[in-house]
Write a protein that holds these residues in place. Structure first.
Motif, PDB file in Angstrom:
ATOM      1  N   ASP A 138       0.973  -1.267  -0.454  1.00 21.62           N
ATOM      2  CA  ASP A 138       0.173   0.425  -0.201  1.00 21.62           C
ATOM      3  C   ASP A 138       0.973   1.361   0.217  1.00 21.62           C
ATOM      4  O   ASP A 138       0.825   2.250  -0.829  1.00 21.62           O
ATOM      5  CB  ASP A 138      -1.105   0.461   1.049  1.00 21.62           C
ATOM      6  CG  ASP A 138      -2.028  -1.213   1.663  1.00 21.62           C
ATOM      7  OD1 ASP A 138      -1.834  -1.285  -0.358  1.00 21.62           O
ATOM      8  OD2 ASP A 138      -2.637  -1.151   2.224  1.00 21.62           O
ATOM      9  N   TRP A 139       1.961   1.052   1.166  1.00 24.29           N
ATOM     10  CA  TRP A 139       2.730   2.152   0.965  1.00 24.29           C
ATOM     11  C   TRP A 139       3.416   2.629  -0.668  1.00 24.29           C
ATOM     12  O   TRP A 139       4.056   3.540  -1.385  1.00 24.29           O
ATOM     13  CB  TRP A 139       4.473   2.329   1.886  1.00 24.29           C
ATOM     14  CG  TRP A 139       4.666   3.263   2.117  1.00 24.29           C
ATOM     15  CD1 TRP A 139       4.790   4.495   2.610  1.00 24.29           C
ATOM     16  CD2 TRP A 139       6.465   3.110   1.736  1.00 24.29           C
ATOM     17  NE1 TRP A 139       6.175   5.225   2.239  1.00 24.29           N
ATOM     18  CE2 TRP A 139       7.053   4.009   1.768  1.00 24.29           C
ATOM     19  CE3 TRP A 139       6.759   1.750   0.835  1.00 24.29           C
ATOM     20  CZ2 TRP A 139       8.256   3.922   1.163  1.00 24.29           C
ATOM     21  CZ3 TRP A 139       8.535   1.945   0.106  1.00 24.29           C
ATOM     22  CH2 TRP A 139       8.566   2.919   0.461  1.00 24.29           C
TER      23      TRP A 139
ATOM     24  N   LEU B 176       2.315   1.974  -3.634  1.00 24.87           N
ATOM     25  CA  LEU B 176       0.951   2.240  -4.412  1.00 24.87           C
ATOM     26  C   LEU B 176       0.453   3.653  -3.968  1.00 24.87           C
ATOM     27  O   LEU B 176       0.099   3.996  -4.958  1.00 24.87           O
ATOM     28  CB  LEU B 176      -0.601   0.449  -4.305  1.00 24.87           C
ATOM     29  CG  LEU B 176      -0.268  -0.447  -5.116  1.00 24.87           C
ATOM     30  CD1 LEU B 176      -1.217  -0.817  -4.507  1.00 24.87           C
ATOM     31  CD2 LEU B 176       0.565   0.038  -6.042  1.00 24.87           C
ATOM     32  N   ALA B 177       1.146   3.747  -3.119  1.00 24.66           N
ATOM     33  CA  ALA B 177       0.481   5.153  -2.984  1.00 24.66           C
ATOM     34  C   ALA B 177       1.042   6.724  -3.997  1.00 24.66           C
ATOM     35  O   ALA B 177       0.589   7.688  -4.644  1.00 24.66           O
ATOM     36  CB  ALA B 177       0.485   5.683  -1.807  1.00 24.66           C
TER      37      ALA B 177
ATOM     38  N   LYS C  86      -4.137  -7.651  -6.007  1.00 27.15           N
ATOM     39  CA  LYS C  86      -4.222  -5.796  -5.799  1.00 27.15           C
ATOM     40  C   LYS C  86      -3.145  -5.596  -6.339  1.00 27.15           C
ATOM     41  O   LYS C  86      -4.197  -4.092  -7.257  1.00 27.15           O
ATOM     42  CB  LYS C  86      -3.129  -5.772  -4.361  1.00 27.15           C
ATOM     43  CG  LYS C  86      -3.817  -3.954  -3.944  1.00 27.15           C
ATOM     44  CD  LYS C  86      -3.471  -3.676  -2.822  1.00 27.15           C
ATOM     45  CE  LYS C  86      -4.309  -4.023  -1.579  1.00 27.15           C
ATOM     46  NZ  LYS C  86      -4.289  -3.265  -0.028  1.00 27.15           N
TER      47      LYS C  86
ATOM     48  N   ARG D 106      -5.998  -2.872  -8.943  1.00 21.37           N
ATOM     49  CA  ARG D 106      -6.148  -1.451  -9.076  1.00 21.37           C
ATOM     50  C   ARG D 106      -5.607  -1.367 -10.768  1.00 21.37           C
ATOM     51  O   ARG D 106      -5.123   0.061 -10.904  1.00 21.37           O
ATOM     52  CB  ARG D 106      -4.790  -1.684  -8.912  1.00 21.37           C
ATOM     53  CG  ARG D 106      -4.931  -1.289  -7.466  1.00 21.37           C
ATOM     54  CD  ARG D 106      -5.517   0.051  -6.217  1.00 21.37           C
ATOM     55  NE  ARG D 106      -5.090   0.044  -4.815  1.00 21.37           N
ATOM     56  CZ  ARG D 106      -4.806   0.775  -3.437  1.00 21.37           C
ATOM     57  NH1 ARG D 106      -3.952   1.251  -4.260  1.00 21.37           N
ATOM     58  NH2 ARG D 106      -5.267   0.189  -3.009  1.00 21.37           N
TER      59      ARG D 106
END
Length: 133
Positions: free
Chosen positions: A5-6, A8-9, A43, A47
């Motif tokens: 997630d970090w 993908l930011a 994931k 996305r």
């Protein structure tokens, strides 16, 4: 997986996914490695982020049963998620003392150049497909 997630930011256009070498060296159950890679690729697909999956090979001192399961998880996941696949990230570098640091595991700058030269056609192929739309 914990850092995904970090990463993908930053909204990447393409991800090169390469992990598992340390899992193999430590003898981690290949199903654990598979589960983490599966979650990452799921994931990315969710996305809409294209990926290149770079495979690893199990150290042969882990035994043939371990190697068979570990080695197979990469091509199976590449097929499952229909992502570009580079079969062995360390192709041409693994086990070559001239291309690795004194620890025998991490590539020198020359080793990194060999890795980049090997994987580059796969990455540029994905980029070309992205451009073509």
């Amino acid at each position: 997986m914990a850092r995904l997630d970090w990463l993908l930011a930053d909204k990447p256009d393409l991800m090169i996914v390469e992990l598992g070498a340390n899992d193999g060296l430590r003898g981690i159950d290949p199903n654990v490695t598979r589960a983490n890679l599966d979650k990452i690729l799921a994931k990315l697909k969710e996305r809409g982020i294209p990926a290149v999956l770079a495979g690893m090979l199990a150290p042969r001192n882990m035994g043939s049963d371990y190697a068979k399961v570990f080695d197979a998880l990469y091509p199976e996941l590449a097929k499952k998620y229909d992502v570009a696949f580079y079969p062995f990230f360390l192709e041409g570098v693994a086990m070559d003392p001239k291309l690795n640091l004194d620890d025998g595991m991490h590539p020198t700058a020359e080793g990194v150049a060999v890795i980049v030269k090997g994987i580059l056609p796969v990455v540029t192929g994905v980029l070309d497909k992205m451009k073509a739309g």
